[in-house]
Design a protein around this motif. Structure first.
Motif, PDB file in Angstrom:
ATOM      1  N   ASP A   1     -40.089  44.594  80.639  1.00  0.00           N
ATOM      2  CA  ASP A   1     -39.314  45.764  81.393  1.00  0.00           C
ATOM      3  C   ASP A   1     -39.814  47.148  81.026  1.00  0.00           C
ATOM      4  N   GLN A   2     -39.842  47.328  79.767  1.00  0.00           N
ATOM      5  CA  GLN A   2     -40.014  48.677  79.380  1.00  0.00           C
ATOM      6  C   GLN A   2     -41.573  49.024  79.552  1.00  0.00           C
ATOM      7  N   VAL A   3     -42.329  48.078  79.413  1.00  0.00           N
ATOM      8  CA  VAL A   3     -43.843  48.528  79.879  1.00  0.00           C
ATOM      9  C   VAL A   3     -43.902  48.936  81.353  1.00  0.00           C
ATOM     10  N   ALA A   4     -42.963  48.266  82.053  1.00  0.00           N
ATOM     11  CA  ALA A   4     -43.111  48.683  83.618  1.00  0.00           C
ATOM     12  C   ALA A   4     -42.506  49.785  83.807  1.00  0.00           C
ATOM     13  N   TYR A   5     -41.362  50.113  83.260  1.00  0.00           N
ATOM     14  CA  TYR A   5     -40.261  51.359  83.649  1.00  0.00           C
ATOM     15  C   TYR A   5     -41.138  52.496  83.211  1.00  0.00           C
ATOM     16  N   TYR A   6     -41.339  52.804  81.977  1.00  0.00           N
ATOM     17  CA  TYR A   6     -41.890  53.932  81.193  1.00  0.00           C
ATOM     18  C   TYR A   6     -43.468  54.267  81.823  1.00  0.00           C
ATOM     19  N   LEU A   7     -43.753  55.605  81.892  1.00  0.00           N
ATOM     20  CA  LEU A   7     -45.008  55.838  82.144  1.00  0.00           C
ATOM     21  C   LEU A   7     -46.026  55.419  81.094  1.00  0.00           C
ATOM     22  N   ASN A   8     -45.678  55.466  79.782  1.00  0.00           N
ATOM     23  CA  ASN A   8     -46.512  54.988  78.739  1.00  0.00           C
ATOM     24  C   ASN A   8     -45.673  54.771  77.621  1.00  0.00           C
ATOM     25  N   PRO A   9     -46.200  54.015  76.387  1.00  0.00           N
ATOM     26  CA  PRO A   9     -45.229  53.875  75.420  1.00  0.00           C
ATOM     27  C   PRO A   9     -44.853  55.030  74.380  1.00  0.00           C
ATOM     28  N   TRP A  10     -45.365  56.293  74.829  1.00  0.00           N
ATOM     29  CA  TRP A  10     -44.960  57.557  74.001  1.00  0.00           C
ATOM     30  C   TRP A  10     -43.660  58.091  74.792  1.00  0.00           C
ATOM     31  N   GLU A  11     -43.556  57.797  76.157  1.00  0.00           N
ATOM     32  CA  GLU A  11     -42.429  58.077  76.745  1.00  0.00           C
ATOM     33  C   GLU A  11     -41.265  57.401  76.519  1.00  0.00           C
ATOM     34  N   GLN A  12     -41.530  56.016  76.389  1.00  0.00           N
ATOM     35  CA  GLN A  12     -40.638  55.208  75.822  1.00  0.00           C
ATOM     36  C   GLN A  12     -39.987  55.458  74.414  1.00  0.00           C
ATOM     37  N   GLY A  13     -41.216  55.955  73.732  1.00  0.00           N
ATOM     38  CA  GLY A  13     -41.051  56.344  72.232  1.00  0.00           C
ATOM     39  C   GLY A  13     -40.082  57.209  72.063  1.00  0.00           C
ATOM     40  N   GLU A  14     -40.135  58.320  72.997  1.00  0.00           N
ATOM     41  CA  GLU A  14     -39.131  59.655  72.794  1.00  0.00           C
ATOM     42  C   GLU A  14     -38.071  59.090  72.977  1.00  0.00           C
ATOM     43  N   VAL A  15     -37.638  58.011  73.749  1.00  0.00           N
ATOM     44  CA  VAL A  15     -36.194  57.690  73.680  1.00  0.00           C
ATOM     45  C   VAL A  15     -35.681  56.779  72.606  1.00  0.00           C
ATOM     46  N   MET A  16     -36.590  56.195  72.214  1.00  0.00           N
ATOM     47  CA  MET A  16     -36.387  55.261  70.802  1.00  0.00           C
ATOM     48  C   MET A  16     -36.644  55.982  69.362  1.00  0.00           C
ATOM     49  N   HIS A  17     -37.406  56.663  69.620  1.00  0.00           N
ATOM     50  CA  HIS A  17     -37.897  57.431  68.277  1.00  0.00           C
ATOM     51  C   HIS A  17     -38.241  58.983  68.659  1.00  0.00           C
ATOM     52  N   PRO A  18     -37.188  59.950  68.746  1.00  0.00           N
ATOM     53  CA  PRO A  18     -37.277  61.106  69.196  1.00  0.00           C
ATOM     54  C   PRO A  18     -38.607  61.868  68.353  1.00  0.00           C
ATOM     55  N   GLY A  19     -39.385  62.516  68.880  1.00  0.00           N
ATOM     56  CA  GLY A  19     -40.370  63.111  68.203  1.00  0.00           C
ATOM     57  C   GLY A  19     -41.842  62.403  68.007  1.00  0.00           C
ATOM     58  N   ILE A  20     -41.768  61.242  68.521  1.00  0.00           N
ATOM     59  CA  ILE A  20     -43.042  60.442  68.374  1.00  0.00           C
ATOM     60  C   ILE A  20     -44.065  60.835  69.108  1.00  0.00           C
ATOM     61  N   LEU A  21     -43.936  61.511  70.236  1.00  0.00           N
ATOM     62  CA  LEU A  21     -45.066  61.873  71.054  1.00  0.00           C
ATOM     63  C   LEU A  21     -45.702  63.095  70.500  1.00  0.00           C
ATOM     64  N   ASP A  22     -44.952  64.150  69.844  1.00  0.00           N
ATOM     65  CA  ASP A  22     -45.519  65.501  69.427  1.00  0.00           C
ATOM     66  C   ASP A  22     -46.356  64.963  68.304  1.00  0.00           C
ATOM     67  N   LEU A  23     -45.673  64.025  67.438  1.00  0.00           N
ATOM     68  CA  LEU A  23     -46.385  63.738  66.196  1.00  0.00           C
ATOM     69  C   LEU A  23     -47.682  63.026  66.434  1.00  0.00           C
ATOM     70  N   SER A  24     -47.546  62.052  67.325  1.00  0.00           N
ATOM     71  CA  SER A  24     -48.769  61.350  67.939  1.00  0.00           C
ATOM     72  C   SER A  24     -49.888  62.430  68.407  1.00  0.00           C
ATOM     73  N   GLN A  25     -49.380  63.321  69.217  1.00  0.00           N
ATOM     74  CA  GLN A  25     -50.528  64.051  69.827  1.00  0.00           C
ATOM     75  C   GLN A  25     -51.191  64.907  68.854  1.00  0.00           C
ATOM     76  N   ARG A  26     -50.259  65.469  67.813  1.00  0.00           N
ATOM     77  CA  ARG A  26     -50.724  66.351  66.672  1.00  0.00           C
ATOM     78  C   ARG A  26     -52.002  65.675  65.734  1.00  0.00           C
ATOM     79  N   PHE A  27     -51.735  64.153  65.392  1.00  0.00           N
ATOM     80  CA  PHE A  27     -52.723  63.312  64.982  1.00  0.00           C
ATOM     81  C   PHE A  27     -53.890  63.325  65.733  1.00  0.00           C
ATOM     82  N   LEU A  28     -53.960  62.876  67.040  1.00  0.00           N
ATOM     83  CA  LEU A  28     -55.102  62.536  67.932  1.00  0.00           C
ATOM     84  C   LEU A  28     -55.839  63.884  68.203  1.00  0.00           C
TER      85      LEU A  28
END
Length: 282
Positions: free
Chosen positions: A96-123
């Protein structure tokens, strides 16, 4: 028939007793880096074993059946019957979360705030050309829990990314410290390092940006949506399934009309933002 080597990790005698018949036991009782969970065990396996070109490999946790609803023989049978023209099998968790969110990082920002920027920094540091804010992931390209069974070509790409991440977090710049800070683990009172949830999204990154032939499990007709986030109605189920279909069609065609329809359908879903507990003080 290609060989299939799906390893199920165990941490102690209790988790060993719960291993599924048909999977290969993978011993992590030493667990020298519990802060990384199974990540270094998988990486170490790939460092010290030569993979067969056409064989299938997987590394799953003791919670595999609880999270997927699948037994080992069902996974093996799926590969045997559908895997002849595929490189990767995605075993879907939280459809259900796979379907609803645009990608796992949008989902991650809900569950683990800050994960998107951290992941982008590494990438960005790793010169991995992707914008996580706009990346579209569907059920063929999303996995939250390393429940992927794949051939050598996938695992070699995973290993390259994993080696860079390990070095970045363990020996990297001062900015890497954020990966060691704790975050929520949804539905539990315990907290874990952010790096755990970043590495679990590597499969999604590789599949969404690579050229792999992917098959998947589809539990969307049998496993109900998470009631903490969605209504468990037939209408909600169908809307979520349509969201995933629109993302799949967009990824296949790059036609923006499919992405526009995804956002329209998503807007019709009654969504309940999770109420996460307060994190412990550093």
């Amino acid at each position: 028939m290609a060989d299939i080597f799906i390893h199920q990790i165990f941490y102690d005698e209790d988790s060993r007793a719960k291993l599924l018949p048909g999977f290969l036991p993978l011993d992590n009782t030493r667990n020298e880096r519990p802060d990384w969970f199974e990540f270094p065990l998988i990486l170490d396996f790939l460092r010290h074993n030569t993979l067969q070109d056409d064989a299938w490999y997987g590394f799953v946790s003791p919670k595999f059946k609880h999270k997927t609803g699948m037994a080992a023989n069902a996974v093996i049978q799926k590969i045997q019957t559908q895997g002849q023209a595929a490189d990767v099998l995605v075993l879907t968790v939280a459809w259900d979360q796979v379907a609803y969110y645009l990608n796992p990082w949008e989902q991650g920002e809900v569950m683990h705030p800050g994960i998107l920027d951290l992941s982008q920094r590494f990438l960005d540091h790793a010169a991995y050309p992707v914008d996580l804010k706009t990346l579209v992931c569907d059920s063929f390209s999303t996995q939250f829990a390393n429940f992927v069974v794949a051939k050598k070509n996938y695992w070699l790409k995973w290993q390259v990314l994993a080696e860079k991440f390990w070095s970045y977090v363990e020996d990297g710049p001062e900015g890497a410290a954020g990966f060691k800070e704790v975050t929520h683990y949804y539905g539990k009172k315990t907290h874990y390092p952010m790096k755990t949830f970043v590495q679990e999204r590597f499969a999604s990154l590789i599949l969404a940006t690579g050229d792999f032939r992917v098959i998947k499990s589809d539990p969307s007709d049998v496993r109900t949506p998470n009631s903490a986030l969605f209504n468990r109605s037939l209408e909600t189920r169908r809307l979520l399934q349509t969201c995933d279909l629109m993302k799949t069609q967009y990824r296949r065609t790059q036609d923006p009309a499919f992405l526009e329809m995804y956002w329209k359908v998503r807007g019709c879903i009654e969504y309940k933002a999770p109420n996460l507990p307060r994190l412990p003080s550093p």
